[in-house]
Design a protein around this motif. Structure first.
Motif, PDB file in Angstrom:
ATOM      1  N   ALA A 128       0.821  -1.205   0.000  1.00  0.00           N
ATOM      2  CA  ALA A 128       0.000   0.000   0.000  1.00  0.00           C
ATOM      3  C   ALA A 128       0.852   1.250   0.000  1.00  0.00           C
ATOM      4  CB  ALA A 128      -0.910   0.003   1.238  1.00  0.00           C
ATOM      5  N   SER A 129       0.198   2.355  -0.309  1.00  0.00           N
ATOM      6  CA  SER A 129       0.763   3.688  -0.098  1.00  0.00           C
ATOM      7  C   SER A 129       0.209   4.229   1.206  1.00  0.00           C
ATOM      8  CB  SER A 129       0.390   4.637  -1.245  1.00  0.00           C
ATOM      9  OG  SER A 129       0.895   4.166  -2.470  1.00  0.00           O
ATOM     10  N   TRP A 130       1.049   4.909   1.980  1.00  0.00           N
ATOM     11  CA  TRP A 130       0.588   5.463   3.247  1.00  0.00           C
ATOM     12  C   TRP A 130      -0.396   6.605   3.014  1.00  0.00           C
ATOM     13  CZ3 TRP A 130       0.255   4.556   8.254  1.00  0.00           C
ATOM     14  CH2 TRP A 130       0.012   5.619   9.127  1.00  0.00           C
ATOM     15  N   ASP A 131      -0.062   7.492   2.109  1.00  0.00           N
ATOM     16  CA  ASP A 131      -0.862   8.699   1.924  1.00  0.00           C
ATOM     17  C   ASP A 131      -1.073   8.929   0.435  1.00  0.00           C
ATOM     18  OD1 ASP A 131      -2.192  11.038   2.229  1.00  0.00           O
ATOM     19  OD2 ASP A 131      -0.512  12.210   3.005  1.00  0.00           O
ATOM     20  N   ASN A 132      -2.325   9.047   0.026  1.00  0.00           N
ATOM     21  CA  ASN A 132      -2.662   9.421  -1.342  1.00  0.00           C
ATOM     22  C   ASN A 132      -3.308  10.792  -1.322  1.00  0.00           C
ATOM     23  OD1 ASN A 132      -3.314   6.206  -1.131  1.00  0.00           O
ATOM     24  ND2 ASN A 132      -2.304   6.728  -3.051  1.00  0.00           N
ATOM     25  N   HIS A 163      -4.324   6.390   5.041  1.00  0.00           N
ATOM     26  CA  HIS A 163      -3.551   6.598   6.260  1.00  0.00           C
ATOM     27  C   HIS A 163      -4.423   6.894   7.474  1.00  0.00           C
ATOM     28  CE1 HIS A 163      -4.075  10.843   5.169  1.00  0.00           C
ATOM     29  NE2 HIS A 163      -3.721  11.158   6.406  1.00  0.00           N
ATOM     30  N   ILE A 164      -5.567   7.575   7.262  1.00  0.00           N
ATOM     31  CA  ILE A 164      -6.384   7.878   8.426  1.00  0.00           C
ATOM     32  C   ILE A 164      -6.978   6.609   9.035  1.00  0.00           C
ATOM     33  CG2 ILE A 164      -6.872  10.242   7.745  1.00  0.00           C
ATOM     34  CD1 ILE A 164      -9.602   9.319   6.754  1.00  0.00           C
ATOM     35  N   ASN A 165      -7.255   5.617   8.204  1.00  0.00           N
ATOM     36  CA  ASN A 165      -7.761   4.353   8.742  1.00  0.00           C
ATOM     37  C   ASN A 165      -6.635   3.492   9.298  1.00  0.00           C
ATOM     38  OD1 ASN A 165     -10.497   4.821   8.375  1.00  0.00           O
ATOM     39  ND2 ASN A 165     -10.444   4.142   6.242  1.00  0.00           N
ATOM     40  N   THR A 196      -5.474  -5.502   6.041  1.00  0.00           N
ATOM     41  CA  THR A 196      -5.406  -4.205   5.390  1.00  0.00           C
ATOM     42  C   THR A 196      -6.565  -3.323   5.834  1.00  0.00           C
ATOM     43  OG1 THR A 196      -5.117  -3.132   3.230  1.00  0.00           O
ATOM     44  CG2 THR A 196      -6.764  -4.889   3.359  1.00  0.00           C
ATOM     45  N   VAL A 197      -6.446  -2.059   5.533  1.00  0.00           N
ATOM     46  CA  VAL A 197      -7.540  -1.109   5.688  1.00  0.00           C
ATOM     47  C   VAL A 197      -7.964  -0.662   4.289  1.00  0.00           C
ATOM     48  CG1 VAL A 197      -6.688  -0.338   7.929  1.00  0.00           C
ATOM     49  CG2 VAL A 197      -6.054   0.938   5.866  1.00  0.00           C
ATOM     50  N   ALA A 198      -9.017   0.131   4.211  1.00  0.00           N
ATOM     51  CA  ALA A 198      -9.481   0.659   2.933  1.00  0.00           C
ATOM     52  C   ALA A 198      -9.530   2.181   3.008  1.00  0.00           C
ATOM     53  CB  ALA A 198     -10.865   0.099   2.595  1.00  0.00           C
ATOM     54  N   LYS A 199      -9.564   2.800   1.855  1.00  0.00           N
ATOM     55  CA  LYS A 199      -9.642   4.254   1.806  1.00  0.00           C
ATOM     56  C   LYS A 199     -10.964   4.742   2.399  1.00  0.00           C
ATOM     57  CE  LYS A 199      -6.740   4.662  -2.335  1.00  0.00           C
ATOM     58  NZ  LYS A 199      -6.693   4.989  -3.770  1.00  0.00           N
ATOM     59  N   ASP A 200     -10.888   5.866   3.059  1.00  0.00           N
ATOM     60  CA  ASP A 200     -12.068   6.488   3.661  1.00  0.00           C
ATOM     61  C   ASP A 200     -13.196   6.646   2.649  1.00  0.00           C
ATOM     62  OD1 ASP A 200     -13.458   8.334   5.706  1.00  0.00           O
ATOM     63  OD2 ASP A 200     -13.202   9.652   3.969  1.00  0.00           O
ATOM     64  N   ILE A 201     -12.871   7.016   1.425  1.00  0.00           N
ATOM     65  CA  ILE A 201     -13.890   7.288   0.413  1.00  0.00           C
ATOM     66  C   ILE A 201     -14.671   6.031   0.024  1.00  0.00           C
ATOM     67  CG2 ILE A 201     -12.417   6.948  -1.624  1.00  0.00           C
ATOM     68  CD1 ILE A 201     -13.776   9.475  -2.811  1.00  0.00           C
ATOM     69  N   TYR A 202     -14.115   4.856   0.282  1.00  0.00           N
ATOM     70  CA  TYR A 202     -14.830   3.605   0.032  1.00  0.00           C
ATOM     71  C   TYR A 202     -15.646   3.168   1.250  1.00  0.00           C
ATOM     72  CZ  TYR A 202     -11.127   3.093  -3.542  1.00  0.00           C
ATOM     73  OH  TYR A 202     -10.242   3.287  -4.571  1.00  0.00           O
ATOM     74  N   VAL A 203     -15.120   3.495   2.452  1.00  0.00           N
ATOM     75  CA  VAL A 203     -15.682   2.933   3.677  1.00  0.00           C
ATOM     76  C   VAL A 203     -16.939   3.675   4.112  1.00  0.00           C
ATOM     77  CG1 VAL A 203     -15.253   2.511   6.134  1.00  0.00           C
ATOM     78  CG2 VAL A 203     -13.456   2.039   4.442  1.00  0.00           C
ATOM     79  N   ARG A 204     -16.841   4.982   4.305  1.00  0.00           N
ATOM     80  CA  ARG A 204     -17.965   5.721   4.902  1.00  0.00           C
ATOM     81  C   ARG A 204     -19.231   5.707   4.051  1.00  0.00           C
ATOM     82  NH1 ARG A 204     -16.941  11.373   6.447  1.00  0.00           N
ATOM     83  NH2 ARG A 204     -15.033  11.353   5.189  1.00  0.00           N
ATOM     84  N   THR A 237     -10.096  -7.413   5.964  1.00  0.00           N
ATOM     85  CA  THR A 237     -10.150  -6.079   5.377  1.00  0.00           C
ATOM     86  C   THR A 237     -11.290  -5.280   5.975  1.00  0.00           C
ATOM     87  OG1 THR A 237     -10.181  -4.854   3.279  1.00  0.00           O
ATOM     88  CG2 THR A 237     -11.639  -6.763   3.447  1.00  0.00           C
ATOM     89  N   MET A 238     -11.264  -3.988   5.799  1.00  0.00           N
ATOM     90  CA  MET A 238     -12.288  -3.126   6.388  1.00  0.00           C
ATOM     91  C   MET A 238     -13.638  -3.327   5.715  1.00  0.00           C
ATOM     92  SD  MET A 238     -10.569   0.553   7.282  1.00  0.00           S
ATOM     93  CE  MET A 238     -11.833   0.955   8.478  1.00  0.00           C
ATOM     94  N   ARG A 239     -14.668  -3.098   6.484  1.00  0.00           N
ATOM     95  CA  ARG A 239     -16.038  -3.235   5.982  1.00  0.00           C
ATOM     96  C   ARG A 239     -16.384  -2.072   5.066  1.00  0.00           C
ATOM     97  NH1 ARG A 239     -19.429  -4.502  10.788  1.00  0.00           N
ATOM     98  NH2 ARG A 239     -18.109  -6.364  10.601  1.00  0.00           N
ATOM     99  N   THR A 240     -16.675  -2.399   3.813  1.00  0.00           N
ATOM    100  CA  THR A 240     -17.097  -1.390   2.839  1.00  0.00           C
ATOM    101  C   THR A 240     -18.485  -1.681   2.290  1.00  0.00           C
ATOM    102  OG1 THR A 240     -16.225  -2.581   0.922  1.00  0.00           O
ATOM    103  CG2 THR A 240     -14.699  -1.105   2.078  1.00  0.00           C
ATOM    104  N   GLY A 241     -19.096  -2.785   2.722  1.00  0.00           N
ATOM    105  CA  GLY A 241     -20.409  -3.165   2.201  1.00  0.00           C
ATOM    106  C   GLY A 241     -20.353  -4.238   1.136  1.00  0.00           C
ATOM    107  N   PHE A 242     -19.171  -4.816   0.873  1.00  0.00           N
ATOM    108  CA  PHE A 242     -19.090  -5.859  -0.163  1.00  0.00           C
ATOM    109  C   PHE A 242     -19.826  -7.134   0.232  1.00  0.00           C
ATOM    110  CE2 PHE A 242     -15.206  -6.419   2.389  1.00  0.00           C
ATOM    111  CZ  PHE A 242     -15.254  -7.773   2.681  1.00  0.00           C
TER     112      PHE A 242
END
Length: 392
Positions: free
Chosen positions: A211-215, A232-234, A297-305, A327-332
């Motif tokens: 992953a990249s830390w910050d996009n 990174h925030i997650n 892993t975590v997921a980007k905020d824009i996918y999660v919230r 992985t983080m819950r995104t609704g998949f």
């Protein structure tokens, strides 16, 4: 037998010559081939090439073209690829004329990741499929009536997104009349066999991710909410996870740009490895995943919230290799169950419970991961449905 129909895949392997990006394209190309199509790869978006060895855009594309050529030759497309060096207005691989004639001949083109802003020559192809692998951002731009965003999307005839919940009550982002259909990342099971010794967790193997830390550059505001296009925030929300399982190894192929961030991440028990060699080529990328015991892993905020339903092209490779994924819950879970081989979480306790479940019966969880890949992400199934939904 009917003559094999041509389908052109537009993508950016040459622009960004890294293992994960190359695998994203190859999983589609291989899937098209297994469905009986004649797959062609074209990269004519015109963006400046990037050299990951120095971490910067460059003016010369020799390394980029060589990387792309090797990837295509290794997967049977040695005579069916093109890269446009827009800086010097030179085509590599196929000629300009051949590429333009290909658009007239092809049954469809697939604009994977929406890489290319379609031009007049692309519009000669009657079926123009956009696959939005980074949901929410383009839908919000469209909803805000951004003229360029609307023209960019509207140049296509069919619309697919990894945001599986878009257009449903589970996700409130408006579609503004664009008929987005759900799809998911495919993985070619033959190219991603179960990794050796997957029945037993190898001593010293780790939960990993790449992953990249910050996009930056794609944060977006909508109706009073700012959605962040970064992980990174997650990561920070779960940074202390290794300290709660000191007997478990957690390793990130990640390069924080700030030394203080590196110190913070390592101080909480994460191992950091240089992502450069891991992403240098497709074989190294695959070896890193296969040598892991699983992915955390975590997921980007824009996918999660927004509860988008997004899932990762990288994670499906872990699953195919028999490596369980947390992985983080995104609704998949609207289309894919969790609890065996694949786990999602919101809280630290849920993440830790998933790690414990995997470690308590690793052989079973490894088999389940492969079964999940075959059932829900196999390239021929995913791409076959996409093409059927597009009327092909």
């Amino acid at each position: 037998m009917r003559k094999r129909s041509k389908i052109v895949l537009l993508h950016f392997v040459g622009q960004m010559p890294m293992g994960g990006i190359a695998w994203q394209a190859v999983n589609y190309l291989a899937g098209l081939g297994r469905l009986g199509y004649e797959a062609w790869y074209v990269e004519d978006h015109g963006a400046n090439p990037y050299d990951p060895r120095i971490g910067s855009p460059v003016m010369e594309c020799d390394h980029n073209v060589a990387y792309l050529r090797q990837a295509m030759e290794r997967h049977g497309l040695g005579e069916r690829w093109a890269y446009w060096d827009a800086i010097n207005d030179v085509y590599h691989g196929l000629s300009r004329d051949r590429v333009h004639s290909l658009y007239r001949e092809a049954e469809a083109l697939i604009n994977l990741c929406g890489t290319t802003q379609l031009r007049e020559e692309h519009l000669r192809c009657p079926v123009r499929i956009m696959i939005d692998t980074d949901p929410i951002y383009e839908q919000i731009k469209y909803a805000k009536a951004d003229p360029a965003a609307r023209a960019y999307v509207d140049a296509h005839t069919h619309f697919f997104t990894y945001g599986a919940n878009l257009g449903s009550p589970a996700c409130g982002i408006p579609l503004c009349g664009v008929p987005w259909r759900p799809t998911r990342p495919p993985v070619d099971l033959e190219l991603w066999p179960v990794a050796p010794a997957s029945a037993d967790r190898a001593a010293g193997s780790c939960f990993t991710t790449i992953a990249s830390w910050d996009n930056s550059g794609k944060n977006i505001d909508f109706e009073g909410t700012t959605y962040i296009w970064s992980k990174h925030i997650n990561f920070l929300s779960f940074i202390d996870l290794p300290q709660h399982r000191p007997g478990t190894c957690f390793r990130l192929a990640m390069r924080p740009l700030d030394p203080s961030v590196r110190q913070q991440v390592e101080g909480h028990g994460w191992q950091l490895v240089d992502p450069g060699p891991v992403s240098a080529d497709m074989a190294a990328y695959q070896q890193f995943i296969s040598g892991s015991c699983g992915e955390f892993t975590v997921a980007k905020d824009i996918y999660v919230r927004p509860n988008s339903g997004w899932f990762s092209d990288r994670s499906v490779c872990y699953l195919a290799a028999g490596r369980p994924v947390v992985t983080m819950r995104t609704g998949f879970t609207e289309y894919c169950p969790v609890g065996r081989g694949l786990f999602d979480y919101v809280t630290r306790d849920e993440a830790l419970a998933a790690i414990d479940t995997i470690e308590s019966d690793y052989a079973s969880q490894s088999r389940a991961a492969r079964e999940m890949a075959a059932e829900y992400f196999a390239a021929d199934r995913v791409i076959g449905k996409l093409l059927a939904d597009a009327g092909l």
